[in-house]
Design a protein around this motif. Sequence first.
Motif, PDB file in Angstrom:
ATOM      1  N   SER A 193       0.813  -1.216   0.000  1.00 47.91           N
ATOM      2  CA  SER A 193       0.000   0.000   0.000  1.00 47.91           C
ATOM      3  C   SER A 193       0.851   1.273   0.000  1.00 47.91           C
ATOM      4  O   SER A 193       0.474   2.279  -0.594  1.00 47.91           O
ATOM      5  CB  SER A 193      -0.938   0.003   1.213  1.00 47.91           C
ATOM      6  N   GLU A 194       2.018   1.215   0.641  1.00 45.98           N
ATOM      7  CA  GLU A 194       2.896   2.388   0.654  1.00 45.98           C
ATOM      8  C   GLU A 194       3.454   2.664  -0.741  1.00 45.98           C
ATOM      9  O   GLU A 194       3.479   3.811  -1.199  1.00 45.98           O
ATOM     10  CB  GLU A 194       4.036   2.186   1.648  1.00 45.98           C
ATOM     11  N   ASN A 195       3.898   1.614  -1.425  1.00 47.28           N
ATOM     12  CA  ASN A 195       4.415   1.780  -2.786  1.00 47.28           C
ATOM     13  C   ASN A 195       3.341   2.315  -3.731  1.00 47.28           C
ATOM     14  O   ASN A 195       3.596   3.183  -4.569  1.00 47.28           O
ATOM     15  CB  ASN A 195       4.951   0.452  -3.317  1.00 47.28           C
ATOM     16  N   LEU A 196       2.128   1.772  -3.588  1.00 51.16           N
ATOM     17  CA  LEU A 196       1.025   2.230  -4.431  1.00 51.16           C
ATOM     18  C   LEU A 196       0.642   3.673  -4.090  1.00 51.16           C
ATOM     19  O   LEU A 196       0.228   4.441  -4.966  1.00 51.16           O
ATOM     20  CB  LEU A 196      -0.183   1.310  -4.267  1.00 51.16           C
ATOM     21  N   GLY A 197       0.790   4.037  -2.821  1.00 51.90           N
ATOM     22  CA  GLY A 197       0.524   5.421  -2.422  1.00 51.90           C
ATOM     23  C   GLY A 197       1.491   6.392  -3.075  1.00 51.90           C
ATOM     24  O   GLY A 197       1.109   7.487  -3.487  1.00 51.90           O
ATOM     25  N   ILE A 198       2.760   5.976  -3.191  1.00 57.29           N
ATOM     26  CA  ILE A 198       3.769   6.805  -3.861  1.00 57.29           C
ATOM     27  C   ILE A 198       3.414   6.997  -5.327  1.00 57.29           C
ATOM     28  O   ILE A 198       3.539   8.089  -5.876  1.00 57.29           O
ATOM     29  CB  ILE A 198       5.168   6.164  -3.723  1.00 57.29           C
ATOM     30  N   VAL A 199       2.937   5.918  -5.974  1.00 56.61           N
ATOM     31  CA  VAL A 199       2.600   5.976  -7.398  1.00 56.61           C
ATOM     32  C   VAL A 199       1.333   6.796  -7.647  1.00 56.61           C
ATOM     33  O   VAL A 199       1.298   7.654  -8.534  1.00 56.61           O
ATOM     34  CB  VAL A 199       2.414   4.545  -7.959  1.00 56.61           C
ATOM     35  N   PHE A 200       0.295   6.532  -6.841  1.00 54.37           N
ATOM     36  CA  PHE A 200      -1.020   7.114  -7.131  1.00 54.37           C
ATOM     37  C   PHE A 200      -1.296   8.434  -6.415  1.00 54.37           C
ATOM     38  O   PHE A 200      -2.271   9.113  -6.747  1.00 54.37           O
ATOM     39  CB  PHE A 200      -2.124   6.103  -6.800  1.00 54.37           C
ATOM     40  N   GLY A 201      -0.483   8.793  -5.430  1.00 54.32           N
ATOM     41  CA  GLY A 201      -0.708  10.054  -4.719  1.00 54.32           C
ATOM     42  C   GLY A 201      -0.800  11.250  -5.652  1.00 54.32           C
ATOM     43  O   GLY A 201      -1.837  11.937  -5.727  1.00 54.32           O
ATOM     44  N   PRO A 202       0.263  11.530  -6.428  1.00 52.35           N
ATOM     45  CA  PRO A 202       0.224  12.688  -7.341  1.00 52.35           C
ATOM     46  C   PRO A 202      -0.755  12.501  -8.504  1.00 52.35           C
ATOM     47  O   PRO A 202      -1.143  13.467  -9.144  1.00 52.35           O
ATOM     48  CB  PRO A 202       1.670  12.758  -7.864  1.00 52.35           C
ATOM     49  N   THR A 203      -1.131  11.240  -8.798  1.00 48.28           N
ATOM     50  CA  THR A 203      -2.050  10.959  -9.891  1.00 48.28           C
ATOM     51  C   THR A 203      -3.484  11.307  -9.515  1.00 48.28           C
ATOM     52  O   THR A 203      -4.236  11.872 -10.314  1.00 48.28           O
ATOM     53  CB  THR A 203      -1.979   9.474 -10.298  1.00 48.28           C
ATOM     54  N   LEU A 204      -3.865  10.974  -8.285  1.00 50.87           N
ATOM     55  CA  LEU A 204      -5.245  11.171  -7.839  1.00 50.87           C
ATOM     56  C   LEU A 204      -5.458  12.485  -7.121  1.00 50.87           C
ATOM     57  O   LEU A 204      -6.606  12.933  -6.984  1.00 50.87           O
ATOM     58  CB  LEU A 204      -5.659  10.019  -6.908  1.00 50.87           C
ATOM     59  N   MET A 205      -4.378  13.101  -6.652  1.00 50.71           N
ATOM     60  CA  MET A 205      -4.477  14.360  -5.893  1.00 50.71           C
ATOM     61  C   MET A 205      -3.554  15.403  -6.500  1.00 50.71           C
ATOM     62  O   MET A 205      -2.357  15.163  -6.647  1.00 50.71           O
ATOM     63  CB  MET A 205      -4.095  14.138  -4.426  1.00 50.71           C
ATOM     64  N   GLN A 206      -4.115  16.535  -6.839  1.00 52.21           N
ATOM     65  CA  GLN A 206      -3.324  17.645  -7.371  1.00 52.21           C
ATOM     66  C   GLN A 206      -3.776  18.933  -6.683  1.00 52.21           C
ATOM     67  O   GLN A 206      -4.979  19.180  -6.578  1.00 52.21           O
ATOM     68  CB  GLN A 206      -3.513  17.776  -8.878  1.00 52.21           C
ATOM     69  N   PRO A 207      -2.831  19.754  -6.194  1.00 59.55           N
ATOM     70  CA  PRO A 207      -3.222  20.985  -5.497  1.00 59.55           C
ATOM     71  C   PRO A 207      -3.912  21.965  -6.443  1.00 59.55           C
ATOM     72  O   PRO A 207      -3.596  22.006  -7.634  1.00 59.55           O
ATOM     73  CB  PRO A 207      -1.875  21.547  -5.008  1.00 59.55           C
ATOM     74  N   PRO A 208      -4.874  22.739  -5.932  1.00 59.75           N
ATOM     75  CA  PRO A 208      -5.588  23.710  -6.770  1.00 59.75           C
ATOM     76  C   PRO A 208      -4.664  24.733  -7.417  1.00 59.75           C
ATOM     77  O   PRO A 208      -4.880  25.150  -8.550  1.00 59.75           O
ATOM     78  CB  PRO A 208      -6.553  24.382  -5.794  1.00 59.75           C
ATOM     79  N   GLU A 209      -3.639  25.130  -6.684  1.00 64.75           N
ATOM     80  CA  GLU A 209      -2.689  26.116  -7.200  1.00 64.75           C
ATOM     81  C   GLU A 209      -1.370  25.422  -7.527  1.00 64.75           C
ATOM     82  O   GLU A 209      -0.858  24.643  -6.726  1.00 64.75           O
ATOM     83  CB  GLU A 209      -2.439  27.227  -6.171  1.00 64.75           C
TER      84      GLU A 209
END
Length: 276
Positions: free
Chosen positions: A232-248
């Motif tokens: 889950s940690e490895n997948l979090g590294i991969v998918f974190g920036p993919t699924l979450m992007q800051p508004p600014e």
Amino acid sequence: MCDLELCLFTVCVCDLELCLFSESEKVHTFRGPHWCEYCANFMWGLIAQGVHCSDCGLNVHKQCSKLVPSDCQPDLRRIKKVFSCDLTTLVKAHNTTRPMVVDMCIKEIELRGLQSEGLYRVSGFSEHIEDVRLAFDRDGEKADISANVYNDINIIAGALKLYLRDLPIPVITFHVYSKFIQAAKMPNPDTRLEAIHEGLLLLPPAHYETLRYLMMHLKKVTMFEKDNFMNSENLGIVFGPTLMQPPEQNALATLNDMRHQKLIIQLLIEHEDVLF
């Protein structure tokens, strides 16, 4: 015309344009290049390039907005592409709960890729991933992504990541991004999970269902960790920036948020059965 008169004229024109659209449709300034989701042509200009519907997320030219049905149900024949199309718009157009790209890719990956070493971390050939994108844009749910055409499962995994990354509004929307980041910073595990659950309930239905289904899938991926080496940690590294992007778009803030993004996705995977 002096600068003051020009500004007043611009304001008047913008006010007039706003009156032409419903309350859910507002003239909008888009970040970066943007294409109309009705006619698929480029939106020109630096500001106020088109109209954004806050109800369904449809982004279109001002003229095209007059042709979109008032119930926010776009004509499927007018949706020219699948990738880079607003998630809510796509599911409404196809009358589904999730984008067929997500369903089809996950089905294929679970059929023949769960034991693939480095799944989602190892990249497929970019030109083949682009072929998959073009196939979905051209053929929709009739696109052939089977092993007969794409033997390397990393191509399908890469196409899924590309689809999620290219959404104009991320799966975890700009609106709730800060709530999730704040939740990640909470020291108490129970309070943190409670805050994440509250954030999930604020997501639009199509975003919630897509995220739920994806987390169920990633939980299955972790069950084959001995083979694919993806926890889950490895997948979090991969998918974190993919699924979450800051508004600014702030490079420093984005860098600082990466560990929080990773943690959120990691927790969503580990506690999928409780959070959704």
